[in-house]
Design a protein around this motif. Structure first.
Motif, PDB file in Angstrom:
ATOM      1  N   LEU A 152       0.837  -1.201   0.000  1.00 57.83           N
ATOM      2  CA  LEU A 152       0.000   0.000   0.000  1.00 57.83           C
ATOM      3  C   LEU A 152       0.873   1.253   0.000  1.00 57.83           C
ATOM      4  N   ALA A 153       1.921   1.266   0.802  1.00 54.08           N
ATOM      5  CA  ALA A 153       2.826   2.420   0.830  1.00 54.08           C
ATOM      6  C   ALA A 153       3.433   2.657  -0.545  1.00 54.08           C
ATOM      7  N   THR A 154       3.867   1.602  -1.199  1.00 47.99           N
ATOM      8  CA  THR A 154       4.445   1.713  -2.536  1.00 47.99           C
ATOM      9  C   THR A 154       3.428   2.240  -3.535  1.00 47.99           C
ATOM     10  N   GLN A 155       2.224   1.684  -3.513  1.00 50.69           N
ATOM     11  CA  GLN A 155       1.181   2.119  -4.441  1.00 50.69           C
ATOM     12  C   GLN A 155       0.814   3.586  -4.211  1.00 50.69           C
ATOM     13  N   LEU A 156       0.739   4.006  -2.955  1.00 50.17           N
ATOM     14  CA  LEU A 156       0.399   5.398  -2.661  1.00 50.17           C
ATOM     15  C   LEU A 156       1.528   6.346  -3.040  1.00 50.17           C
ATOM     16  N   ARG A 157       2.752   5.926  -2.845  1.00 48.08           N
ATOM     17  CA  ARG A 157       3.888   6.756  -3.266  1.00 48.08           C
ATOM     18  C   ARG A 157       3.839   6.974  -4.775  1.00 48.08           C
ATOM     19  N   ARG A 158       3.560   5.926  -5.520  1.00 50.18           N
ATOM     20  CA  ARG A 158       3.458   6.038  -6.986  1.00 50.18           C
ATOM     21  C   ARG A 158       2.278   6.915  -7.385  1.00 50.18           C
ATOM     22  N   ALA A 159       1.158   6.729  -6.706  1.00 56.03           N
ATOM     23  CA  ALA A 159      -0.033   7.526  -7.012  1.00 56.03           C
ATOM     24  C   ALA A 159       0.240   9.010  -6.757  1.00 56.03           C
ATOM     25  N   LEU A 160       0.889   9.307  -5.648  1.00 52.84           N
ATOM     26  CA  LEU A 160       1.208  10.705  -5.347  1.00 52.84           C
ATOM     27  C   LEU A 160       2.124  11.291  -6.416  1.00 52.84           C
ATOM     28  N   ALA A 161       3.055  10.511  -6.909  1.00 50.39           N
ATOM     29  CA  ALA A 161       3.969  10.997  -7.942  1.00 50.39           C
ATOM     30  C   ALA A 161       3.216  11.393  -9.209  1.00 50.39           C
ATOM     31  N   VAL A 162       2.196  10.622  -9.592  1.00 50.70           N
ATOM     32  CA  VAL A 162       1.485  10.926 -10.839  1.00 50.70           C
ATOM     33  C   VAL A 162       0.499  12.076 -10.697  1.00 50.70           C
ATOM     34  N   VAL A 163       0.157  12.463  -9.483  1.00 44.28           N
ATOM     35  CA  VAL A 163      -0.744  13.608  -9.295  1.00 44.28           C
ATOM     36  C   VAL A 163       0.021  14.831  -8.795  1.00 44.28           C
TER      37      VAL A 163
END
Length: 182
Positions: A124-135
């Protein structure tokens, strides 16, 4: 512990985040850099700033010592946020055509359920870090902290409504019902 507290969890996390991201505080800059690189809960828990966050939360009745992995997740993810924005993260991920975060990546993120397992928490931490990067690393810090604290079916359902732009049709869920599911 009573669910009634003297301070709002999200507001406390927002205040902590503002101090952590203040470029004029040298120690905070070092802690922020370490949190951004933290590979898991133990890495994050070895950083002073995470314990500063828990002290602030505990003073308001939200002691997270019984859920150290959740505390670490909140700190690691909030460290990735550069700008506190109005829209919730799931709304930002789903805005536009094409969406900044693909439906496949959103599906993977939202299906992370059991945060008692270290590998799920790390995912989840990895997925959220990636999501934050794209927004553009912008999110509503207070809401994101609350959502990570109560990463329940109700929270994930609200994220789905937000992502697909149907938040006005989302079922109303009160914080108390989310707390009782945790």
């Amino acid at each position: 512990m009573s669910t009634e507290t003297s301070g709002d969890f999200g507001t406390i996390c927002l205040g902590w985040w503002r101090g952590l991201t203040d470029p004029s505080i040298g120690r905070s800059r070092a802690d922020l850099a370490r949190l951004k690189r933290a590979g898991g809960a133990v890495d994050a828990l070895a950083i002073r700033a995470v314990h500063d966050l828990n002290r602030k939360l505990a003073a308001a009745g939200h002691d997270m010592r019984a859920a150290p992995d959740r505390l670490a997740l909140i700190a690691m993810v909030l460290a990735q946020v550069k700008e506190h924005t109005g829209p919730r993260l799931a709304q930002r991920m789903g805005q536009g055509d094409p969406k900044p975060l693909s439906e496949i990546r959103f599906d993977r993120l939202i299906r992370t359920r059991d945060l008692t397992k270290p590998e799920e928490l790390a995912e989840l931490a990895t997925q959220l870090r990636r999501a934050l990067a794209v927004v553009g690393q912008g999110a509503n810090v207070a809401r994101l902290a609350q959502d990570l604290r109560w990463w329940t079916d109700a929270t994930r359902a609200r994220w789905c409504f937000d992502y697909y732009g149907a938040s006005q049709a989302a079922p109303e869920t009160e914080q108390m019902s989310e707390e009782s599911e945790a």
